[in-house]
Design a protein around this motif. Structure first.
Motif, PDB file in Angstrom:
ATOM      1  N   PHE A 147       0.579  -0.613   0.058  1.00  0.00           N
ATOM      2  CA  PHE A 147       0.286   0.218  -0.038  1.00  0.00           C
ATOM      3  C   PHE A 147       0.941   1.196   0.157  1.00  0.00           C
ATOM      4  N   THR A 148       0.501   2.197  -0.511  1.00  0.00           N
ATOM      5  CA  THR A 148       1.322   3.975  -0.769  1.00  0.00           C
ATOM      6  C   THR A 148       0.027   4.588   0.065  1.00  0.00           C
ATOM      7  N   ALA A 149       0.455   5.420   0.713  1.00  0.00           N
ATOM      8  CA  ALA A 149      -0.426   7.063   1.241  1.00  0.00           C
ATOM      9  C   ALA A 149      -1.574   7.135   0.468  1.00  0.00           C
ATOM     10  N   PHE A 150      -1.481   6.563  -1.176  1.00  0.00           N
ATOM     11  CA  PHE A 150      -2.291   7.251  -1.980  1.00  0.00           C
ATOM     12  C   PHE A 150      -3.888   6.097  -1.386  1.00  0.00           C
ATOM     13  N   SER A 151      -3.590   4.978  -1.455  1.00  0.00           N
ATOM     14  CA  SER A 151      -4.220   3.921  -1.676  1.00  0.00           C
ATOM     15  C   SER A 151      -5.096   3.675  -0.166  1.00  0.00           C
ATOM     16  N   ILE A 152      -4.406   3.939   0.922  1.00  0.00           N
ATOM     17  CA  ILE A 152      -4.652   3.957   1.670  1.00  0.00           C
ATOM     18  C   ILE A 152      -5.661   5.233   2.342  1.00  0.00           C
ATOM     19  N   ASN A 153      -5.349   5.980   1.703  1.00  0.00           N
ATOM     20  CA  ASN A 153      -6.051   7.553   1.490  1.00  0.00           C
ATOM     21  C   ASN A 153      -7.816   6.797   0.741  1.00  0.00           C
ATOM     22  N   SER A 287      -4.813  -7.379 -10.288  1.00  0.00           N
ATOM     23  CA  SER A 287      -4.663  -8.135  -9.118  1.00  0.00           C
ATOM     24  C   SER A 287      -6.288  -7.403  -8.541  1.00  0.00           C
ATOM     25  N   SER A 288      -6.425  -7.917  -7.062  1.00  0.00           N
ATOM     26  CA  SER A 288      -8.034  -8.039  -6.089  1.00  0.00           C
ATOM     27  C   SER A 288      -7.808  -6.006  -5.627  1.00  0.00           C
ATOM     28  N   LEU A 289      -7.317  -5.855  -5.701  1.00  0.00           N
ATOM     29  CA  LEU A 289      -7.042  -4.602  -5.452  1.00  0.00           C
ATOM     30  C   LEU A 289      -7.416  -3.828  -6.445  1.00  0.00           C
ATOM     31  N   LEU A 290      -7.021  -3.892  -7.401  1.00  0.00           N
ATOM     32  CA  LEU A 290      -7.607  -2.893  -8.887  1.00  0.00           C
ATOM     33  C   LEU A 290      -9.020  -3.193  -9.158  1.00  0.00           C
ATOM     34  N   SER A 291      -9.772  -4.670  -9.055  1.00  0.00           N
ATOM     35  CA  SER A 291     -10.621  -4.970  -8.924  1.00  0.00           C
ATOM     36  C   SER A 291     -11.405  -4.142  -8.553  1.00  0.00           C
ATOM     37  N   GLY A 292     -11.409  -4.090  -6.804  1.00  0.00           N
ATOM     38  CA  GLY A 292     -12.422  -3.619  -6.100  1.00  0.00           C
ATOM     39  C   GLY A 292     -12.307  -2.034  -6.577  1.00  0.00           C
ATOM     40  N   VAL A 293     -11.195  -1.520  -7.025  1.00  0.00           N
ATOM     41  CA  VAL A 293     -11.292  -0.704  -7.508  1.00  0.00           C
ATOM     42  C   VAL A 293     -12.278  -0.106  -8.340  1.00  0.00           C
ATOM     43  N   SER A 325     -16.343   9.111  -2.077  1.00  0.00           N
ATOM     44  CA  SER A 325     -15.698   8.226  -3.456  1.00  0.00           C
ATOM     45  C   SER A 325     -15.272   7.915  -4.578  1.00  0.00           C
ATOM     46  N   LEU A 326     -15.747   9.429  -4.601  1.00  0.00           N
ATOM     47  CA  LEU A 326     -15.181  10.393  -6.202  1.00  0.00           C
ATOM     48  C   LEU A 326     -13.451  10.415  -6.048  1.00  0.00           C
ATOM     49  N   TRP A 327     -13.687  11.223  -4.343  1.00  0.00           N
ATOM     50  CA  TRP A 327     -11.661  11.635  -3.980  1.00  0.00           C
ATOM     51  C   TRP A 327     -11.068  10.628  -4.086  1.00  0.00           C
ATOM     52  N   GLY A 328     -11.512   9.655  -3.172  1.00  0.00           N
ATOM     53  CA  GLY A 328     -11.057   8.114  -2.849  1.00  0.00           C
ATOM     54  C   GLY A 328     -10.782   7.394  -4.499  1.00  0.00           C
ATOM     55  N   PHE A 329     -11.412   7.718  -5.023  1.00  0.00           N
ATOM     56  CA  PHE A 329     -11.230   7.114  -7.136  1.00  0.00           C
ATOM     57  C   PHE A 329      -9.771   7.581  -7.430  1.00  0.00           C
ATOM     58  N   VAL A 330      -9.955   8.834  -7.441  1.00  0.00           N
ATOM     59  CA  VAL A 330      -9.176  10.025  -8.073  1.00  0.00           C
ATOM     60  C   VAL A 330      -7.782   9.616  -7.327  1.00  0.00           C
ATOM     61  N   SER A 331      -7.929   9.278  -5.549  1.00  0.00           N
ATOM     62  CA  SER A 331      -6.904   8.969  -4.831  1.00  0.00           C
ATOM     63  C   SER A 331      -5.614   7.843  -5.215  1.00  0.00           C
ATOM     64  N   TYR A 332      -7.100   6.943  -5.644  1.00  0.00           N
ATOM     65  CA  TYR A 332      -5.695   5.583  -5.622  1.00  0.00           C
ATOM     66  C   TYR A 332      -5.088   5.594  -7.297  1.00  0.00           C
ATOM     67  N   PHE A 333      -6.396   5.954  -8.066  1.00  0.00           N
ATOM     68  CA  PHE A 333      -5.557   5.599  -9.607  1.00  0.00           C
ATOM     69  C   PHE A 333      -4.176   7.083  -9.843  1.00  0.00           C
ATOM     70  N   PHE A 334      -4.100   8.138  -8.768  1.00  0.00           N
ATOM     71  CA  PHE A 334      -2.741   9.076  -8.468  1.00  0.00           C
ATOM     72  C   PHE A 334      -2.047   8.495  -8.194  1.00  0.00           C
ATOM     73  N   GLY A 335      -2.085   7.855  -7.168  1.00  0.00           N
ATOM     74  CA  GLY A 335      -1.291   7.082  -6.318  1.00  0.00           C
ATOM     75  C   GLY A 335      -0.102   6.125  -7.593  1.00  0.00           C
ATOM     76  N   GLU A 336      -0.698   4.715  -8.484  1.00  0.00           N
ATOM     77  CA  GLU A 336      -0.343   3.409  -8.857  1.00  0.00           C
ATOM     78  C   GLU A 336      -0.211   4.108  -9.609  1.00  0.00           C
ATOM     79  N   ARG A 337      -0.088   5.780 -10.081  1.00  0.00           N
ATOM     80  CA  ARG A 337       0.064   6.518 -11.814  1.00  0.00           C
ATOM     81  C   ARG A 337       1.471   6.985 -11.261  1.00  0.00           C
TER      82      ARG A 337
END
Length: 358
Positions: A147-153, A287-293, A325-337
């Motif tokens: 996990f990164t700070a973005f995915s935890i966020n 990954s399973s986390l990607l499917s959840g996102v 929810s949208l904020w969390g979604f954007v945070s995840y993909f920003f962190g992944e990128r």
């Protein structure tokens, strides 16, 4: 000219995108059509559970296409066709794990059916968003997901969005649903999300512990086994609840008419089968986390369609939950990128260092 490695990478990306589309289509439209079944006169929870996986025979179509593809490849490469074109035989561990996941899927579908029969789609969809938090937790325990700070966020924000709904569970209660039934619907939906959140990392864990080469053909076979046992689980419930005897009567009394009753069921079967095929593919190629996102990605579309098609209320609490929810979604993909760019930079530095060694 592309190398074999580049060609394989391109195919993997293509299949990942295709499975992402299937997952999003099923996850977005599935809840809407099941809700349509209930609001127009449908009352059978076990039936709604069954149709979520009853389309498993459709998986035989891509399996047959895969069989033909491997047969042509074998002929083109002058190999013995019989050794490469048969279905991949699953080892006992994989079959047992697929069976367990299938039964848990049936239970999750039943809980979700209970929830969506009592809750508006816009509310139930936001509750299901908590599935990402469960997925993240189990992914950490089972497959050592980093996990990164973005995915935890992202996980925190999505969970907070559902908590906002939990504090205001009566504002959008349908007129024919009591407070007790509404509360039970909330609990059942949350329970279904928790089970689904466990099953995705467990499926990824199954891939890792398979002790055999896992191909896309094999994951389709796993999906076939999963949905077969999930459907069998629901059929047992339908028999006990005498749903089969009630279907014809329910169809005649359906508000949209008998023909559209069956069309709704068939539509749900097809759309939700797209979801299950997509989800096993995304877990395999991602990954399973990607499917959840990705299950959360369809949330805004489902929310808006539910309001437009079913005249559901959209109070301020839902607006706050949707924003989180949208904020969390954007945070995840920003962190992944950002993490992806970091990995590429590290790889390039390593290659340069190795090239400079004598």
């Amino acid at each position: 000219m592309k190398t074999e490695s580049e060609s394989n990478t391109t195919w993997k990306k293509t299949f990942l995108v295709l499975n992402c589309i299937l997952l999003t289509l099923g996850n977005c439209c599935g809840p809407l059509i099941i809700r349509l079944y209930f609001i127009k006169g449908g009352k059978r929870i076990w039936l709604s559970s069954c149709i979520q996986t009853a389309g498993f025979p459709l998986t035989l179509i891509p399996l047959f296409v895969s069989y033909l593809h491997r047969r042509r490849w074998s002929a083109a490469n002058f190999t013995v066709a019989t050794s490469t074109t048969k279905l991949v035989l699953m080892k006992p561990w994989v079959f047992v794990a697929s069976t367990i996941i299938g039964i848990l899927t049936g239970l999750s579908n039943y809980l979700y059916g209970h929830g969506i029969s009592r809750l508006p789609v816009s509310t139930s969809s936001l509750i299901v968003a908590t599935q990402l938090a469960f997925t993240a937790g189990f992914a950490y325990l089972l497959v050592k997901q980093k996990f990164t700070a973005f995915s935890i966020n992202a996980v925190v924000l999505l969970t907070a969005g559902a908590a906002v709904l939990a504090l205001h569970t009566s504002g959008d209660r349908p007129e024919n649903v009591s407070k007790k039934e509404y509360a039970l619907g909330f609990v059942f939906t949350l329970g279904g999300a928790a089970l689904a959140g466990f099953m995705m990392p467990f499926l990824e864990f199954t891939y890792l512990k398979a002790k055999q080469t896992v191909t896309y053909t094999m994951i389709l076979e796993i999906q076939l086994v999963m949905c077969f046992f999930a459907t069998a689980f629901s059929i047992v419930g339908m028999i006990i609840n005498k749903d089969f005897q009630a279907i014809s009567k329910e169809a005649r009394q359906y508000e949209l008419g008998e023909t559209k009753y069956y069309l709704v069921l068939v539509g749900a079967i097809i759309l939700l089968q797209c979801f299950f095929v997509g989800i096993v593919g995304v877990i395999f190629y991602g990954s399973s986390l990607l499917s959840g996102v990705l299950c959360t990605v369809s949330l805004p579309i489902t929310e808006l369609l539910a309001v437009l098609l079913f005249d559901e209320k959209f109070q301020s609490e839902k607006g706050v939950a949707l924003f989180l929810s949208l904020w969390g979604f954007v945070s995840y993909f920003f962190g992944e990128r950002k993490q992806s760019k970091k990995n590429i930079h590290q790889t390039q530095e390593t290659e340069i260092a190795q090239a400079g060694d004598p």
